[in-house]
Structure formats: C-alpha cells, structure tokens
Enzyme design. Structure first.
Site, mmCIF file in Angstrom:
data_model
loop_
_atom_site.group_PDB
_atom_site.id
_atom_site.type_symbol
_atom_site.label_atom_id
_atom_site.label_comp_id
_atom_site.label_asym_id
_atom_site.label_seq_id
_atom_site.Cartn_x
_atom_site.Cartn_y
_atom_site.Cartn_z
ATOM 1 N N HIS A 1 -2.885 7.308 3.391
ATOM 2 C CA HIS A 1 -3.401 6.038 2.881
ATOM 3 C C HIS A 1 -4.687 5.715 3.645
ATOM 4 O O HIS A 1 -4.770 5.877 4.863
ATOM 5 C CB HIS A 1 -2.351 4.938 3.090
ATOM 6 C CG HIS A 1 -2.869 3.584 2.792
ATOM 7 N ND1 HIS A 1 -3.572 3.300 1.650
ATOM 8 C CD2 HIS A 1 -2.801 2.415 3.488
ATOM 9 C CE1 HIS A 1 -3.914 2.024 1.662
ATOM 10 N NE2 HIS A 1 -3.467 1.460 2.762
ATOM 11 N N CYS B 1 0.811 -1.231 0.000
ATOM 12 C CA CYS B 1 0.000 0.000 0.000
ATOM 13 C C CYS B 1 0.837 1.270 0.000
ATOM 14 O O CYS B 1 0.309 2.355 -0.238
ATOM 15 C CB CYS B 1 -0.958 0.000 1.183
ATOM 16 S SG CYS B 1 -2.093 -1.390 1.156
ATOM 17 N N ASN C 1 -10.224 0.581 1.466
ATOM 18 C CA ASN C 1 -8.776 0.607 1.263
ATOM 19 C C ASN C 1 -8.480 0.132 -0.151
ATOM 20 O O ASN C 1 -8.647 -1.047 -0.465
ATOM 21 C CB ASN C 1 -8.112 -0.320 2.292
ATOM 22 C CG ASN C 1 -6.604 -0.385 2.135
ATOM 23 O OD1 ASN C 1 -6.044 0.095 1.157
ATOM 24 N ND2 ASN C 1 -5.941 -1.006 3.105
HETATM 25 N N1 COA Z 1 -17.197 -8.319 11.629
HETATM 26 C C1 COA Z 1 -17.522 -8.558 12.910
HETATM 27 N N2 COA Z 1 -16.608 -8.883 13.852
HETATM 28 C C2 COA Z 1 -15.319 -8.957 13.465
HETATM 29 C C3 COA Z 1 -14.922 -8.725 12.142
HETATM 30 C C4 COA Z 1 -15.920 -8.393 11.203
HETATM 31 N N3 COA Z 1 -15.655 -8.139 9.905
HETATM 32 N N4 COA Z 1 -13.574 -8.862 12.049
HETATM 33 C C5 COA Z 1 -13.154 -9.170 13.286
HETATM 34 N N5 COA Z 1 -14.195 -9.237 14.140
HETATM 35 C C6 COA Z 1 -14.193 -9.561 15.582
HETATM 36 C C7 COA Z 1 -12.977 -10.323 16.013
HETATM 37 O O1 COA Z 1 -13.193 -11.699 15.794
HETATM 38 C C8 COA Z 1 -12.893 -9.964 17.473
HETATM 39 O O2 COA Z 1 -13.804 -10.739 18.181
HETATM 40 P P1 COA Z 1 -13.470 -11.233 19.685
HETATM 41 O O3 COA Z 1 -13.326 -9.991 20.492
HETATM 42 O O4 COA Z 1 -14.677 -12.039 20.041
HETATM 43 O O5 COA Z 1 -12.199 -12.020 19.580
HETATM 44 C C9 COA Z 1 -13.386 -8.513 17.531
HETATM 45 O O6 COA Z 1 -14.111 -8.310 16.294
HETATM 46 C C10 COA Z 1 -12.286 -7.490 17.636
HETATM 47 O O7 COA Z 1 -11.314 -7.783 16.667
HETATM 48 P P2 COA Z 1 -10.009 -6.893 16.548
HETATM 49 O O8 COA Z 1 -9.108 -7.474 15.506
HETATM 50 O O9 COA Z 1 -9.450 -6.666 17.900
HETATM 51 O O10 COA Z 1 -10.631 -5.522 16.033
HETATM 52 P P3 COA Z 1 -9.912 -4.157 15.772
HETATM 53 O O11 COA Z 1 -10.596 -3.090 16.520
HETATM 54 O O12 COA Z 1 -8.414 -4.238 15.889
HETATM 55 O O13 COA Z 1 -10.236 -3.893 14.227
HETATM 56 C C11 COA Z 1 -9.199 -4.091 12.071
HETATM 57 C C12 COA Z 1 -9.787 -4.815 13.257
HETATM 58 C C13 COA Z 1 -8.689 -5.110 11.073
HETATM 59 C C14 COA Z 1 -10.298 -3.263 11.424
HETATM 60 C C15 COA Z 1 -8.043 -3.133 12.529
HETATM 61 O O14 COA Z 1 -7.196 -3.806 13.404
HETATM 62 C C16 COA Z 1 -7.243 -2.613 11.374
HETATM 63 O O15 COA Z 1 -7.721 -1.817 10.596
HETATM 64 N N6 COA Z 1 -5.952 -3.048 11.256
HETATM 65 C C17 COA Z 1 -5.109 -2.736 10.141
HETATM 66 C C18 COA Z 1 -5.738 -3.194 8.876
HETATM 67 C C19 COA Z 1 -4.748 -3.485 7.778
HETATM 68 O O16 COA Z 1 -3.739 -4.105 7.967
HETATM 69 N N7 COA Z 1 -5.053 -3.039 6.575
HETATM 70 C C20 COA Z 1 -4.230 -3.309 5.440
HETATM 71 C C21 COA Z 1 -2.935 -2.627 5.523
HETATM 72 S S1 COA Z 1 -2.712 -1.358 4.378
#
Ligand code: COA
Length: 360
Positions: A248, A111, A278
């Site tokens: 980004h 990215c 994204n």
């Molecule tokens: N819908 C519903 N629940 C979801 C889900 C979805 N699409 N994806 C994950 N969950 C759940 C998880 O299973 C977890 O459940 P649990 O608490 O029972 O274990 C809970 O939501 C929290 O997950 P978590 O990963 O801690 O959420 P978060 O607040 O960190 O958000 C992302 C997740 C991926 C949105 C966030 O971490 C992020 O944006 N990270 C970077 C993304 C990335 O790498 N992008 C590409 C790079 S350019």
C-alpha cells in the site's frame, strides 16, 4: 484443486494533476517537506464520481481478461469513499457495466480493502462458490479532504484499479493470506462525522480525516511486517523467494521500514506514490498494473501484497502470477475530458465548503 488466477487488469487515473507546488498555494507547506517526509510529488484529482473511475478501470480489466461483464459472478468494490451507501456503490458499478449476473458488495476495510477483497474473492473461487470475480479498489479521496489541514491534505489522491479473478486448473493466483485489525486504535485514523451517527445527531457536516501520523506509522510497520512474515511462512517460502513486493502506497518511509523489518529487498518493491500519492484501496492494483506495463511481472513470479488502514486494519496476500502478462484485449473507453487542472478542482471544492460553512 481450483485456483483463482488473475486474468485481467485495468486502472483509471483521472487526468488532472495536483503537484506539491500547487499545494504550496493552498496551505503552509513545502515541496521539500512533502517529498522528504513522504516521497509524494504529485497526485491526481478526479472530476468524476468514484463509480465512474471504477467503471473505466473495470471495463479495461474485463477487456484484458477477454470476458464480458455478464460472465462476472461477483463484484467486490473496495472503497473508503463510497458515492452512496444504500444501495451500495458496487451496484452502481454493476449497472454501469451491465454485469447482470453479478452479486455486488462494497468492502470497507479502509486502505486494506483491496487486500481483504482479493483474499476473500480468491477464497470463494477456490471453494467453488463462484467462478469469476471482479475485484476493484477505487477512490475519490479528494472529496473527503479538508484543504486547511496540511497534515492530511498532502497525502492522498484519486484513482481506480481492477482485476479479474477466474477459476483455473493452472497453479496460479492466491497462495496465502493474513488479515487483521489492531484493537483499540480506531481513534488514530478516522473520519469522525462520516456516518449515520452524525446525521442522527444533526451535527453540522465537518468531514475531515484526523489522524496521529507517528502512531499509525509505527503500528503500520508492525502490522504489515507481521502479516508479510506470516504469509511467506504459510506458503513455505523464504524472503529470497519473493520476486515482487507491492505495498500500500501511504508513505515511502513506511514502505522502507516494512521492507527493512522483514529483511526484504527494496529493488523488488513497486513504488508509485511519487506520482499518485496514497490512493487507499486502489494503490495496490494501480501499482500492480504499473509493474505489468513496465514488464516487471514475469510468469510464475511470487508476488506479495501488503496494506494497512483505518481500524487499524492490516493484511497481506501472497500470490503466484500465472502465464500471461499481456492483456487478451483492449478497449477504447476513457473518462469524459476535462479542461480543469487539479488546482481548479480543489479551489472549487474549497469554495463549496466555505459557502456551506457560511450558511450552516
Ligand atoms: N507541511 C509542513 N510541515 C508539516 C506538515 C506539512 N504538510 N504536516 C506536518 N508538519 C509539521 C508538523 O506540524 C511538525 O511540526 P513541529 O515539529 O513543529 O511540531 C513536523 O512537521 C513533524 O510532524 P510529524 O507528524 O512528526 O512528521 P512525520 O515525520 O511523522 O510525518 C506523516 C508525518 C503524516 C507524513 C507520517 O507520520 C505518516 O505518513 N504517517 C502515516 C500516514 C497515514 O496514516 N496515512 C493514511 C493511512 S493509510
């Protein structure tokens, strides 16, 4: 002194929309979860190849610059989703545009690819080795998605953005840049079977994005925050001198955390991820062009780009906008029409994957 002015810009967003409500029909997730955790409401799904998206965006950028494809010396095609690797996807674009005098290179920094490409092409122009570059960020990420993985499938969309850089005596364009890659973090964000090693081992095709969202989140905020502070300092500016911040578009919460970390102002940030999600390398040029179309870009503005991606790569660019904020010319080019919705296209992709898995 030679400067590398941005003289043209164009984007291409495929028409088929995939909303969060559509995604609710595919997996166990909800609009409320996606909006509150990411800021994303919908994304576009392409019915054409990545190179076709890039061709439309690039043709618009060349028209906006008022130049012909033959005047381009170099095409830098930043992408994480190349249609083909050998020959590269940049050469597909070179042929499609008729850019017969252009060198053509794919740049893969995930990215961060657009920021890498922008800095590298600007430096080549400033060094006098080329006069005109077409810098493209273009992605068909939907083709990489495993629609059974809710943690990744909700995040991405398709689209392309392109800019033309031209050598100029006017003090405009790239001012300072900083690029990097965090060591020992490759496994945090990867598409493990997307390369020749998997092919050489005859492993069955299982292309899926895997990642550790929270770890990436923290490293992204630090990487982009440090890069932004470095380029602002190198340019001899303060944060108050920034007029627009174009990050980004991975997650609204990541953007807010970066802006908070550097002490910036969210009112100066351009956010498009609610509509397009994204789009990897194309997210910055798409957002830049949205800002131009909305009249948010003014002559002489100090603009900051910053990005992170798999690697984990990171980077920032500081630039000064030139005089012109409107295109010199326009083109009536567009994508071939489709009557398919985003959901139609994704359901067809899921069916193709299931058919493949049943026979392998
Ligand atoms: N819908 C519903 N629940 C979801 C889900 C979805 N699409 N994806 C994950 N969950 C759940 C998880 O299973 C977890 O459940 P649990 O608490 O029972 O274990 C809970 O939501 C929290 O997950 P978590 O990963 O801690 O959420 P978060 O607040 O960190 O958000 C992302 C997740 C991926 C949105 C966030 O971490 C992020 O944006 N990270 C970077 C993304 C990335 O790498 N992008 C590409 C790079 S350019």
């Amino acid at each position: 002194m030679i400067y590398a002015d941005i003289t043209g810009w164009g984007r291409c967003l495929p028409p088929a929309v995939l909303s969060n409500a559509d995604i609710e029909t595919l997996m166990d997730t909800s609009n409320e979860w996606i909006v509150s955790r990411t800021g994303i409401q919908e994304r576009r799904i392409s019915h054409v190849t990545n190179a076709e998206l890039a061709r439309v965006a690039s043709t618009r950028a060349l028209a906006a610059a008022g130049i012909s494809a033959e005047q381009v010396d170099m095409i830098a095609f930043a992408t994480s989703t190349p249609d083909e690797c050998i020959p590269n996807t940049a050469s597909i674009l070179q042929n499609a545009l008729g850019a017969s005098n252009a060198a053509a290179v794919d740049i893969n920094a995930a990215c961060t690819g657009f920021v890498y490409s922008f800095n590298m092409m600007s430096d080549m122009i400033r060094a006098g080795s080329i006069k005109t570059a077409l810098v493209v960020g273009s992605e068909r990420l939907s083709s990489l998605m495993n629609w059974s993985l809710r943690e990744s499938a909700i995040l991405f969309g398709d689209g392309a953005g392109a800019i033309v850089l031209q050598a100029s005596d006017n003090e405009a364009g790239f001012v300072a840049g900083k690029l990097g890659c965090v060591p020992d973090t490759r496994e945090l964000l990867a598409v493990p079977d997307f390369g020749l090693d998997a092919i050489a081992q005859f492993r069955p095709l299982d292309v899926s994005i895997v990642f550790s969202g929270q770890e990436i989140f923290k490293k992204a905020v630090k990487g982009m925050g440090d890069a932004c502070e470095a380029v602002v300092a190198e340019a001899g500016l303060g944060l108050d001198d920034l007029d627009l911040i174009i990050p980004h578009q991975a997650n609204a919460r990541i953007v807010e955390a970066v802006v908070r970390r550097i002490g910036g102002d969210m009112d100066k940030v351009v956010l498009t991820l609610d509509k397009y999600a994204n789009t990897s390398t194309s997210s910055i040029p798409i957002a830049l062009i949205e800002a131009l179309e909305q009249g948010r870009v003014k002559p002489g503005m100090n603009i900051l780009f910053t990005a992170f991606g798999a690697g984990l790569t990171w980077g920032a660019s500081l630039l000064k906008w030139g005089e012109r904020v409107t295109p010199l010319g326009e083109t009536d080019i567009s994508l071939p029409p489709t009557d398919k919705t985003g959901l139609d296209l994704i359901n067809a992709a899921i069916a193709r994957r299931q058919a493949y898995e049943q026979t392998n």
